[in-house]
Design an enzyme around this catalytic site. Structure first.
Site, short mmCIF file in Angstrom:
data_model
loop_
_atom_site.label_atom_id
_atom_site.label_comp_id
_atom_site.label_asym_id
_atom_site.label_seq_id
_atom_site.Cartn_x
_atom_site.Cartn_y
_atom_site.Cartn_z
N ARG A 143 -3.05 1.00 10.56
CA ARG A 143 -3.70 0.50 12.08
C ARG A 143 -3.45 1.35 13.09
NH1 ARG A 143 -5.87 -2.55 9.39
NH2 ARG A 143 -6.00 -4.70 9.25
N ASP B 234 -7.90 6.99 9.89
CA ASP B 234 -8.93 5.91 9.43
C ASP B 234 -9.09 4.98 10.49
OD1 ASP B 234 -11.02 4.76 7.73
OD2 ASP B 234 -9.19 3.40 7.07
N GLU C 202 -11.18 -0.60 18.39
CA GLU C 202 -12.21 -0.40 17.20
C GLU C 202 -13.37 -1.65 17.38
OE1 GLU C 202 -11.08 -0.70 13.12
OE2 GLU C 202 -9.39 1.00 13.43
N ILE D 205 0.92 -1.21 -0.16
CA ILE D 205 0.04 -0.06 0.13
C ILE D 205 0.76 1.30 0.01
CG2 ILE D 205 -1.76 1.43 1.39
CD1 ILE D 205 -2.72 -1.60 2.40
N ASP E 129 11.69 2.65 5.68
CA ASP E 129 11.41 1.12 5.60
C ASP E 129 12.64 0.42 5.52
OD1 ASP E 129 10.78 -1.36 5.11
OD2 ASP E 129 9.01 -0.83 4.22
N HIS F 53 -12.57 3.55 9.78
CA HIS F 53 -12.05 2.27 8.99
C HIS F 53 -12.63 2.00 7.62
CE1 HIS F 53 -9.23 -1.35 9.89
NE2 HIS F 53 -9.17 -1.26 8.58
N LEU F 54 -12.56 2.84 7.00
CA LEU F 54 -13.14 2.84 5.66
C LEU F 54 -12.23 2.54 4.42
CD1 LEU F 54 -15.71 5.52 5.51
CD2 LEU F 54 -16.03 3.62 6.26
N GLY F 55 -10.97 2.16 4.97
CA GLY F 55 -9.82 2.14 3.72
C GLY F 55 -10.33 1.08 2.63
N ALA F 56 -10.81 0.06 3.26
CA ALA F 56 -11.34 -1.22 2.31
C ALA F 56 -12.49 -1.05 1.91
CB ALA F 56 -10.96 -2.57 3.03
N1 LIG Z 1 -7.42 1.09 6.45
C1 LIG Z 1 -7.56 -0.10 5.89
O1 LIG Z 1 -8.97 -0.31 5.58
C2 LIG Z 1 -6.55 -0.86 5.45
C3 LIG Z 1 -6.73 -1.71 4.17
C4 LIG Z 1 -5.76 -2.55 3.90
C5 LIG Z 1 -4.53 -2.63 4.63
N2 LIG Z 1 -4.55 -1.87 5.75
C6 LIG Z 1 -3.38 -1.88 6.77
O2 LIG Z 1 -2.28 -1.08 5.89
C7 LIG Z 1 -1.08 -1.48 6.39
C8 LIG Z 1 -0.15 -1.80 5.12
O3 LIG Z 1 -0.30 -2.97 4.40
P1 LIG Z 1 0.39 -3.48 3.22
O4 LIG Z 1 -0.53 -4.61 2.41
O5 LIG Z 1 1.00 -2.52 2.51
O6 LIG Z 1 1.49 -4.59 4.03
P2 LIG Z 1 2.80 -4.81 3.53
O7 LIG Z 1 3.45 -6.09 4.23
O8 LIG Z 1 2.85 -4.92 1.95
O9 LIG Z 1 3.91 -3.71 3.83
C9 LIG Z 1 4.22 -3.42 4.94
C10 LIG Z 1 5.69 -2.64 4.87
O10 LIG Z 1 6.08 -2.00 6.22
C11 LIG Z 1 7.30 -2.58 6.39
N3 LIG Z 1 7.81 -2.56 7.84
C12 LIG Z 1 7.53 -3.36 8.60
N4 LIG Z 1 8.16 -3.19 9.96
C13 LIG Z 1 8.50 -1.77 9.92
C14 LIG Z 1 9.07 -1.05 10.60
N5 LIG Z 1 9.38 -1.52 12.12
N6 LIG Z 1 9.60 0.02 10.27
C15 LIG Z 1 9.47 0.45 8.90
N7 LIG Z 1 8.79 -0.30 7.91
C16 LIG Z 1 8.38 -1.60 8.40
C17 LIG Z 1 7.46 -3.67 5.64
O11 LIG Z 1 8.93 -3.84 5.10
C18 LIG Z 1 6.68 -3.62 4.44
O12 LIG Z 1 7.30 -3.00 3.49
C19 LIG Z 1 -1.26 -2.86 7.34
O13 LIG Z 1 -1.17 -2.45 8.42
C20 LIG Z 1 -2.71 -3.30 6.83
O14 LIG Z 1 -3.30 -3.95 7.97
C21 LIG Z 1 -5.37 -0.99 6.06
O1 LIG Z 2 -12.56 -3.39 6.25
C1 LIG Z 2 -12.21 -4.29 6.65
O2 LIG Z 2 -12.42 -5.67 6.90
C2 LIG Z 2 -10.66 -4.30 7.25
C3 LIG Z 2 -9.86 -3.66 6.00
C4 LIG Z 2 -8.37 -3.65 6.37
O3 LIG Z 2 -7.77 -3.07 7.52
C5 LIG Z 2 -7.83 -5.08 6.27
O4 LIG Z 2 -6.77 -5.19 7.01
O5 LIG Z 2 -8.03 -5.61 5.15
#
Ligand SMILES: NC(=O)c1ccc[n+]([C@@H]2O[C@H](COP(=O)([O-])OP(=O)(O)OC[C@H]3O[C@@H](n4cnc5c(N)ncnc54)[C@H](O)[C@@H]3O)[C@@H](O)[C@H]2O)c1
Ligand SMILES: O=C(O)CC[C@@H](O)C(=O)O
Length: 529
Positions: free
Chosen positions: A235, A259, A264, A155, A174, A282-285
């Site tokens: 998160r 978000d 939650e 993301i 990162d 929490h509307l990201g997805a």
């Molecule tokens: N808001 C939402 O609805 C929503 C939707 C989807 C995902 N998310 C969240 O978004 C976040 C990212 O998801 P993603 O799919 O890109 O994950 P991902 O695993 O692809 O990417 C996470 C990145 O964080 C890096 N990382 C891990 N530990 C670290 C640290 N200590 N310092 C710096 N970087 C570090 C990793 O190297 C990786 O590149 C997750 O927490 C996921 O749960 C939220």
């Molecule tokens: O909307 C959801 O179910 C949570 C979305 C997101 O935080 C996920 O982890 O996929």
């Protein structure tokens, strides 16, 4: 009317309607409110699969209540609400939809950043109150500014690509991403400290881990450039909520888009009702596309898991991705293990999977899991799955090894599974997958060559060779109503091994007298199902 023979899929949260289409008629779908604990614990007892989003807590208590659960599917990315080690312990596969909502989440982070930069929600509210207050809402441009991305994963990268279109300079923190990869994306990798000092806007895209929890607190916010905008659509708990709210009130942070929250669902947070902070629940997805994708992705995984097949999106299965060439060998190798378990029904001390020929060029790390499923089929009472097979091997003190050999004299690819018992007795069974029809065949048992389809029920007899044995066995099976579909004998000196494929399972009351009548020292029935 309820059809109890179909696997039960329990849906514990609101999922896209496409899930039902993707699950099809082969399963019985039941619904429960996953946040109603008592209802969940009762409903899960009969479930073969459990589908959740993020509100249902799937922990050891849930697994203890299940009787036949095979898979927990999370329609989304994060597994914060699923206790994966407890699932593994219980042999339950956990799957998610790792890429289903990443575009939506990245777009939401962009939306939050723009909403904060131009104060859109607050301006909207004034008009709802019939107030025209243009001078109150003076925003900032992104063009020419520095945007820092914390966590440059799936993301983070999508966010960076999208926000780049606004003419910003991109930097990222990162430690697990190489500078070369970042450079490819036009991003400069920096330390967290430098990112805080240089960024005009920061977007967080980290997983929540012990290392990242509270990564951005009062100290980090104080080091940030004054007026920075902070976005968190990853998160809750990555940023200290009290500290962020204070920093915005003091003007150290220019605004924030949030978000996700440390607890939650929530209707109370220090981040609510603070001018300059834009919040979403929490509307990201929460887009039609992401929910469709998440639903259909996990429905496909559930179907595979219920069929006992390997599931690419399983998060608690060792062995990694399974290639097209390897996939047909998974059921065969499990069958080779099943033959071994019939030959020696105690847990062995070691299991070796030897892969010869073309297949040896592939990543076959998953094959020992399939072999163990077969080898343990008569050893343990609980279900043996791709998930808990390695743990069972460890618990039972069984060492597992894969050996590869490019040469295969008689077959394009040949797999041999060898098991050594505690007393040193070794049994081995070889098989191959043959032709376009991909017929699974047993081709060697303990050094003797055969060529028999590995299906249905196979009987194996070791006996002193003499004329008429085949006839006696055939007659006695016939009297028991069992038809022989294929028969092969391997004879060396005075000794012979007969393998028969028969049309139905044969129990020991029928089999043992047959063995006794021909003086067999071994009589076994292997049911391949
Ligand atoms: N808001 C939402 O609805 C929503 C939707 C989807 C995902 N998310 C969240 O978004 C976040 C990212 O998801 P993603 O799919 O890109 O994950 P991902 O695993 O692809 O990417 C996470 C990145 O964080 C890096 N990382 C891990 N530990 C670290 C640290 N200590 N310092 C710096 N970087 C570090 C990793 O190297 C990786 O590149 C997750 O927490 C996921 O749960 C939220
Ligand atoms: O909307 C959801 O179910 C949570 C979305 C997101 O935080 C996920 O982890 O996929």
């Amino acid at each position: 009317m309820t059809n109890t023979s179909r696997p039960v899929v329990l849906i514990a949260e609101k999922l896209a309607p496409s899930v039902l289409d993707a699950l099809g008629d082969g399963v019985e779908v039941r619904h429960v409110d996953g946040t109603d604990r008592a209802a969940l614990l009762e409903a899960v007892q009969d479930a073969d699969a459990l589908l959740v989003r993020s509100a249902t807590q799937v922990n050891a208590e849930v697994f203890a209540a299940t009787r036949k659960l095979k898979v927990v599917a999370r329609a989304g990315v994060g597994l914060d609400n699923v206790e994966v080690p407890a699932a593994t312990q219980n042999g339950v596969m956990v799957v998610n939809a790792p890429t289903s909502n990443i575009v939506s989440a990245a777009e939401h982070a962009v939306a939050l950043l723009l909403a904060v930069a131009r104060q859109i929600p607050a301006a909207h509210e004034t008009l709802q109150n019939h107030e025209w207050k243009r001078s109150k809402f003076n925003g900032v441009e992104l063009n020419g500014k520095t945007v820092g991305v914390v966590g440059l994963g799936k993301i983070g990268q999508l966010f960076a690509q999208r926000i780049a279109a606004f003419g910003v300079n991109l930097i990222a923190y990162d430690p697990y991403v190489s500078a070369a990869r970042a450079a490819q994306l036009g991003i400069e990798l920096v330390s967290l400290e430098e990112l805080l000092e240089r960024s005009d806007a920061i977007s967080i895209h980290l997983p929540k881990t012990p290392e990242t929890k509270g990564l951005i607190g009062a100290e980090q916010l104080a080091k940030a450039k004054r007026g920075v905008i902070i976005v968190n659509a990853a998160r809750g708990g990555l940023i200290d909520e009290e500290a962020l709210a204070e920093a915005v009130k003091e003007g150290q942070v220019g605004g924030a888009g949030v978000d996700v929250f440390s607890t939650e669902p929530t209707t109370e947070s220090p981040l609510f009702n603070v001018p300059g902070i834009v919040v979403t629940p929490h509307l990201g997805a929460s887009t039609a596309e992401a929910q469709d994708r998440a639903g259909t992705d996990v429905a496909k995984s559930v179907a595979l898991a219920l069929a006992g097949e390997f599931v690419p999106d399983a998060v608690n299965v060792q062995g990694g991705a399974v290639g097209e060439e390897v996939r047909p060998y998974l059921p065969l190798v499990q069958k080779l293990g099943t033959v071994l378990s019939a030959l020696s029904p105690k847990a062995p001390t070691s299991v070796t999977v030897e892969v010869r020929g073309e297949l040896s060029n592939e990543d076959v790390a998953v094959l020992p899991l399939a072999a163990l499923r077969g080898v343990f089929s008569k050893v343990v009472e609980s279900q043996v799955t791709f998930v808990n097979a390695p743990q069972l091997a460890e618990d039972l003190g069984v060492s597992v090894e894969v050996v590869k050999e490019t040469e295969s004299p008689n077959h394009r690819s040949l797999v041999t599974v060898r098991a050594v018992a505690a007393d040193g007795t070794t049994n081995s069974v070889s098989g191959t997958v043959s032709g376009i029809a991909q017929v699974e065949k047993l081709v060697n048992i303990n050094g003797r060559n055969f060529d028999l389809r590995a299906e249905g029920t196979v009987l194996l007899l070791e006996y002193p060779d003499r004329p008429g044995v085949m006839g006696t066995v055939g007659t006695l099976l016939g009297e028991a109503g069992v038809n022989i579909e294929a028969a092969q004998i391997s004879q060396t000196g005075d000794d012979a091994v007969m393998v028969l494929r028969v049309d139905r399972p044969v129990d020991t009351q029928v089999l043992d007298p047959i063995g006794a009548s021909v003086g067999a020292r071994t009589v076994r029935s292997v049911d391949f199902g």
